[in-house]
Design a protein around this motif. Sequence first.
Motif, mmCIF file in Angstrom:
data_model
loop_
_atom_site.group_PDB
_atom_site.id
_atom_site.type_symbol
_atom_site.label_atom_id
_atom_site.label_comp_id
_atom_site.label_asym_id
_atom_site.label_seq_id
_atom_site.Cartn_x
_atom_site.Cartn_y
_atom_site.Cartn_z
ATOM 1 N N PHE A 30 0.990 -1.220 -0.099
ATOM 2 C CA PHE A 30 0.102 0.049 -0.102
ATOM 3 C C PHE A 30 0.849 1.315 -0.069
ATOM 4 N N ALA A 31 2.084 1.136 0.590
ATOM 5 C CA ALA A 31 3.047 2.483 0.652
ATOM 6 C C ALA A 31 3.318 2.757 -0.845
ATOM 7 N N ASN A 32 3.168 2.100 -1.725
ATOM 8 C CA ASN A 32 3.749 2.449 -3.053
ATOM 9 C C ASN A 32 2.433 2.529 -4.096
ATOM 10 N N SER A 33 1.277 2.764 -3.517
ATOM 11 C CA SER A 33 0.312 2.793 -4.230
ATOM 12 C C SER A 33 -0.755 3.770 -4.086
ATOM 13 N N PRO A 34 -1.929 4.146 -4.797
ATOM 14 C CA PRO A 34 -2.531 5.535 -4.706
ATOM 15 C C PRO A 34 -3.094 5.686 -3.234
ATOM 16 N N LEU A 35 -3.071 4.472 -2.427
ATOM 17 C CA LEU A 35 -3.737 4.364 -1.320
ATOM 18 C C LEU A 35 -2.830 4.863 -0.037
ATOM 19 N N ALA A 36 -1.538 5.046 -0.366
ATOM 20 C CA ALA A 36 -0.564 5.264 0.709
ATOM 21 C C ALA A 36 -0.832 6.154 1.521
ATOM 22 N N GLU A 37 -1.474 7.157 1.448
ATOM 23 C CA GLU A 37 -1.667 8.332 2.381
ATOM 24 C C GLU A 37 -2.809 7.662 3.300
ATOM 25 N N ASP A 38 -3.536 6.718 3.109
ATOM 26 C CA ASP A 38 -4.262 6.102 4.328
ATOM 27 C C ASP A 38 -3.888 4.892 4.893
ATOM 28 N N TYR A 39 -3.101 4.064 4.080
ATOM 29 C CA TYR A 39 -2.908 2.629 4.458
ATOM 30 C C TYR A 39 -1.415 2.258 4.175
ATOM 31 N N GLY A 194 -15.306 -7.169 -14.736
ATOM 32 C CA GLY A 194 -15.671 -6.838 -13.110
ATOM 33 C C GLY A 194 -15.406 -7.912 -12.229
ATOM 34 N N GLY A 195 -16.097 -7.637 -11.096
ATOM 35 C CA GLY A 195 -15.628 -8.528 -9.980
ATOM 36 C C GLY A 195 -14.524 -8.404 -9.332
ATOM 37 N N GLU A 196 -13.891 -7.621 -9.291
ATOM 38 C CA GLU A 196 -12.515 -7.160 -8.797
ATOM 39 C C GLU A 196 -12.878 -6.821 -7.306
ATOM 40 N N THR A 197 -11.875 -7.264 -6.488
ATOM 41 C CA THR A 197 -11.879 -6.759 -4.888
ATOM 42 C C THR A 197 -11.019 -5.591 -4.935
ATOM 43 N N ARG A 198 -12.092 -4.460 -4.751
ATOM 44 C CA ARG A 198 -11.213 -3.184 -4.848
ATOM 45 C C ARG A 198 -11.026 -2.484 -3.393
ATOM 46 N N PHE A 199 -9.956 -2.147 -3.337
ATOM 47 C CA PHE A 199 -9.676 -1.228 -1.931
ATOM 48 C C PHE A 199 -9.658 0.304 -2.302
ATOM 49 N N TRP A 200 -10.643 0.728 -1.204
ATOM 50 C CA TRP A 200 -10.808 2.250 -1.646
ATOM 51 C C TRP A 200 -10.023 3.016 -0.384
ATOM 52 N N THR A 201 -9.844 4.200 -0.806
ATOM 53 C CA THR A 201 -9.376 5.291 0.390
ATOM 54 C C THR A 201 -10.190 5.242 1.691
ATOM 55 N N SER A 202 -9.651 5.543 2.853
ATOM 56 C CA SER A 202 -10.234 5.353 3.900
ATOM 57 C C SER A 202 -11.530 6.536 3.901
ATOM 58 N N GLN A 203 -12.641 5.940 4.608
ATOM 59 C CA GLN A 203 -13.633 6.969 4.713
ATOM 60 C C GLN A 203 -13.989 7.310 6.206
ATOM 61 N N VAL A 204 -12.839 6.922 7.069
ATOM 62 C CA VAL A 204 -13.051 7.418 8.444
ATOM 63 C C VAL A 204 -12.979 8.818 8.786
ATOM 64 N N GLY A 205 -13.956 9.226 9.325
ATOM 65 C CA GLY A 205 -13.907 10.798 9.450
ATOM 66 C C GLY A 205 -14.346 11.548 8.500
ATOM 67 N N THR A 221 -11.592 9.434 -7.149
ATOM 68 C CA THR A 221 -11.327 8.663 -5.736
ATOM 69 C C THR A 221 -10.328 7.538 -5.987
ATOM 70 N N PRO A 222 -9.185 7.400 -5.117
ATOM 71 C CA PRO A 222 -8.039 6.432 -5.552
ATOM 72 C C PRO A 222 -8.608 4.947 -5.126
ATOM 73 N N PHE A 223 -8.089 4.033 -5.734
ATOM 74 C CA PHE A 223 -8.485 2.542 -5.507
ATOM 75 C C PHE A 223 -7.377 1.783 -5.799
ATOM 76 N N LEU A 224 -7.488 0.491 -5.285
ATOM 77 C CA LEU A 224 -6.202 -0.335 -5.702
ATOM 78 C C LEU A 224 -7.094 -1.695 -6.032
ATOM 79 N N ASP A 225 -6.935 -2.352 -7.172
ATOM 80 C CA ASP A 225 -7.897 -3.629 -7.483
ATOM 81 C C ASP A 225 -6.934 -4.937 -7.258
#
Length: 269
Positions: A30-39, A194-205, A221-225
């Motif tokens: 996740f550190a080298n992905s579009p979701l690095a800021e959250d995860y 379709g059918g990917e499991t997609r990780f999304w940016t955090s929605q906490v807060g 919205t950033p994501f990782l499939d």
Amino acid sequence: MDNSTVQAHEPLLNPSGPEGLAFNVTPIDFANSPLAEDYSSFFAMTIDNMLTPEECAKLRSAAGDDWQILSKGNSFRECQNILVFSPEWASALYGRIVTHLPEEVKALRKGDQLADIIVGPSHLKASMGARKTVWRIKEANERLSFLRYQQGHHFKPHCDALYARPGKDERSFLTCQIYLNDAPRDVNTETSGGGETRFWTSQVGKRQKSPEHEIGEEKETPFLDVEPKLGRALVFQQRVLWHSGQEVKHGEKFTVRLDLMFERHFERL
């Protein structure tokens, strides 16, 4: 017990796997992905070839065909499922999975960064004098959820709940999703169906702009499939890791989902 529930007791798989099975373990960075800021330090991994094609077919067949519609509020989730309660099946799958988990995930200790992320502060507070909390992986929950996603089926962004066994100091902290077929394809163009499991940016807060602007519907919205692949297992932390099952546009998607259970101990650190 409703008619979507199956009790299964016969051995189904060899826990160590067939000879010559070439497992391929890939941590999700996740550190080298579009979701690095959250995860950046969050935990997820894939295990390719965890099941052979023959074993995937055997699992699907053994679960039966009494598929029940599973739907949650305003089309939040649409798919079909069969619940199978089987300590034997769960144990065999756990034997495959646990071998490939990193050691730092098998024992989550108070004070470790990964433990704080996976377990959360509230489950690490308790201590007994000089002995501190450590959660040790124990087994897979005997409740296996077989899922079938047909055209139009999906599961919108959510976080998996931690399962607590009644009367026991046990919690689930990891989900394992095992894909029982390859990602559906468009037979005309060979593009993903379709059918990917997609990780999304955090929605906490965070607050949604409006009911119709749900996470994942905005292009920015950033994501990782993670793409479904026959015999692939996806293991990821349940706590505050937002993910979805993307809409199936062609064909069908089959998976089996199970929780990985941890037991709390108190150890002198």
